[in-house]
Design a protein around this motif. Structure first.
Motif, PDB file in Angstrom:
ATOM      1  N   TYR A  59      42.925  51.936  22.836  1.00 23.72           N
ATOM      2  CA  TYR A  59      41.742  52.296  23.632  1.00 23.72           C
ATOM      3  C   TYR A  59      40.464  52.004  22.848  1.00 23.72           C
ATOM      4  O   TYR A  59      39.490  51.467  23.390  1.00 23.72           O
ATOM      5  CB  TYR A  59      41.818  53.773  24.009  1.00 23.72           C
ATOM      6  N   SER A  62      39.907  48.381  22.666  1.00 21.52           N
ATOM      7  CA  SER A  62      39.489  47.882  23.989  1.00 21.52           C
ATOM      8  C   SER A  62      38.062  48.309  24.326  1.00 21.52           C
ATOM      9  O   SER A  62      37.690  48.363  25.505  1.00 21.52           O
ATOM     10  CB  SER A  62      40.460  48.373  25.069  1.00 21.52           C
ATOM     11  N   SER A  65      37.296  51.380  26.890  1.00 18.37           N
ATOM     12  CA  SER A  65      37.319  51.147  28.336  1.00 18.37           C
ATOM     13  C   SER A  65      38.718  51.437  28.868  1.00 18.37           C
ATOM     14  O   SER A  65      39.699  50.827  28.420  1.00 18.37           O
ATOM     15  CB  SER A  65      36.942  49.702  28.644  1.00 18.37           C
ATOM     16  N   VAL A  66      38.812  52.377  29.817  1.00 18.29           N
ATOM     17  CA  VAL A  66      40.107  52.736  30.403  1.00 18.29           C
ATOM     18  C   VAL A  66      40.692  51.555  31.163  1.00 18.29           C
ATOM     19  O   VAL A  66      41.902  51.285  31.103  1.00 18.29           O
ATOM     20  CB  VAL A  66      39.963  53.954  31.349  1.00 18.29           C
ATOM     21  N   ARG A  67      39.824  50.804  31.851  1.00 18.20           N
ATOM     22  CA  ARG A  67      40.296  49.648  32.615  1.00 18.20           C
ATOM     23  C   ARG A  67      40.879  48.588  31.678  1.00 18.20           C
ATOM     24  O   ARG A  67      41.944  48.010  31.961  1.00 18.20           O
ATOM     25  CB  ARG A  67      39.134  49.061  33.420  1.00 18.20           C
ATOM     26  N   ALA A  68      40.173  48.342  30.570  1.00 14.40           N
ATOM     27  CA  ALA A  68      40.666  47.354  29.594  1.00 14.40           C
ATOM     28  C   ALA A  68      41.972  47.831  28.955  1.00 14.40           C
ATOM     29  O   ALA A  68      42.878  47.022  28.711  1.00 14.40           O
ATOM     30  CB  ALA A  68      39.611  47.124  28.517  1.00 14.40           C
ATOM     31  N   ASN A  70      44.268  49.809  30.358  1.00 16.65           N
ATOM     32  CA  ASN A  70      45.326  49.623  31.352  1.00 16.65           C
ATOM     33  C   ASN A  70      45.766  48.164  31.439  1.00 16.65           C
ATOM     34  O   ASN A  70      46.957  47.866  31.557  1.00 16.65           O
ATOM     35  CB  ASN A  70      44.856  50.104  32.735  1.00 16.65           C
ATOM     36  N   ARG A  71      44.792  47.263  31.354  1.00 12.51           N
ATOM     37  CA  ARG A  71      45.108  45.839  31.442  1.00 12.51           C
ATOM     38  C   ARG A  71      45.937  45.385  30.236  1.00 12.51           C
ATOM     39  O   ARG A  71      46.914  44.645  30.385  1.00 12.51           O
ATOM     40  CB  ARG A  71      43.816  45.018  31.535  1.00 12.51           C
ATOM     41  N   HIS A  74      49.454  46.847  30.479  1.00 12.92           N
ATOM     42  CA  HIS A  74      50.183  46.179  31.560  1.00 12.92           C
ATOM     43  C   HIS A  74      50.587  44.760  31.146  1.00 12.92           C
ATOM     44  O   HIS A  74      51.748  44.342  31.330  1.00 12.92           O
ATOM     45  CB  HIS A  74      49.318  46.131  32.825  1.00 12.92           C
ATOM     46  N   ASP A  75      49.641  44.017  30.557  1.00 12.02           N
ATOM     47  CA  ASP A  75      49.904  42.626  30.186  1.00 12.02           C
ATOM     48  C   ASP A  75      50.868  42.501  29.013  1.00 12.02           C
ATOM     49  O   ASP A  75      51.745  41.625  29.003  1.00 12.02           O
ATOM     50  CB  ASP A  75      48.587  41.912  29.837  1.00 12.02           C
TER      51      ASP A  75
END
Length: 326
Positions: A59, A62, A65-68, A70-71, A74-75
């Protein structure tokens, strides 16, 4: 600045190595009312804490950023199932190793454990040669012979051990020794296997540790169910947990991550110093505070040989410079 970071790294390495061993030993021998905490559950909780810590580190990387985050998760994890599955093997071995350390420190004093556990240098070297085709120099092979000799001296039975046979039976000493030896082999294999995976891929160490922690939690829970399922159903998952137990769990969970973070500032000589100081501190504290260990001249000889081997293994002789031609 770099010198200050080196000494800070030395301090952190010594503190983590010594404190985990001593607190784990103390927590397994402390006499208290009620049931003792289950080491199998402590291993699982440590894995879960490690996952949480690594997610926080990802985190941070990133840019918070929570969105980053998660990405990335996931990736790098969900979209790469085969890469993630590769970590199942070392994770299972690490879980076994962590459980064995509790067994070892329930049956061996901290000083004997610390010295004997340095055999992981030998197993790591042998697995590096066989799995990574690494070539060892003369000094490194010599250090491995000295290491084995030193550990043999440390394990040599003494008169004090015979006198203390009522408290520490030969059987429990044997169980502790076997636990350390298996832990050394598992540590060597898993470490080299993990190194091989890191070299083959570009994923960050924190992502890899999340994957390790995920499988480690699953394997750990399987161990809890198989070996301590009845006790857990009777007294609960967190039976016997106290402040000391949580300190042990946190040290085990975060210790490896702390070492990974500071190891880039520590060269082989510094790591040798850290190991040596840790052995000396464990010996002194076991004798004066835990009072479960009486050092002998044979133990000191073995410990000196192990410390010497640790330094010698990390010794990198500089080749003589070629004379410049006129």
């Amino acid at each position: 600045m770099s010198t200050n970071l080196k000494y800070l790294s030395l301090g952190i390495l010594v503190f983590q190595t010594t404190s985990l061993v001593l607190t784990m030993r103390y927590s397994r021998t402390l006499k208290e009312e009620g049931p003792r905490y289950l080491s199998s559950t402590a291993v699982v909780v440590a894995e879960l804490l490690k996952i949480m810590a690594c997610i926080l580190l990802v985190y941070k990387d990133s840019k918070c950023s929570v969105r980053a985050l998660n990405r990335v998760l996931h990736d790098e994890i969900l979209n790469k199932p085969m890469e993630t599955l590769k970590l199942a093997i070392p994770s299972g071995i690490y879980t076994l190793q962590n459980n064995l350390l509790y067994v070892a420190l329930s049956n061996l004093d901290a000083a004997t454990y610390q010295v004997t556990y340095q055999l992981k240098i030998l197993t790591t070297a042998l697995f590096s040669v066989s799995m990574l085709s690494k070539k060892l120099g003369v000094y490194q092979w010599l250090s491995l012979v000295i290491l084995m000799t030193g550990v043999a001296f440390v394990q040599w039975p003494s008169d004090s051990q015979e006198l203390d046979s009522k408290e520490h039976s030969a059987g429990s000493q044997f169980v502790g020794l076997m636990a350390v030896l298996i832990a050394c082999f598992s540590s060597g294999f898993a470490g080299v296997y993990f190194e091989k995976i890191l070299k083959e891929t570009k994923q960050s160490v924190w992502i890899r540790n999340i994957q390790l922690g995920f499988f480690g939690s699953i394997f750990g829970l399987m161990g809890v169910y198989i070996y301590d399922g009845e006790l857990v159903s009777k007294n609960g998952f967190f039976q016997g947990y106290n402040q000391l137990t949580w300190i042990v769990v946190v040290l085990q969970a975060l210790g490896g991550l702390v070492i990974a973070a500071v190891i880039k500032y520590a060269d082989n000589i510094l790591k040798g110093f850290a190991t040596s100081l840790s052995i000396i501190l464990s010996t002194l504290i076991s004798y004066f505070w835990l009072e479960d260990f009486v050092p002998t001249s044979v133990f000191f000889l073995g410990a000196i040989l192990v410390i010497t081997a640790t330094f010698l293994y990390g010794y990198d002789p500089k080749p003589a410079g070629n004379p410049t031609k006129a």
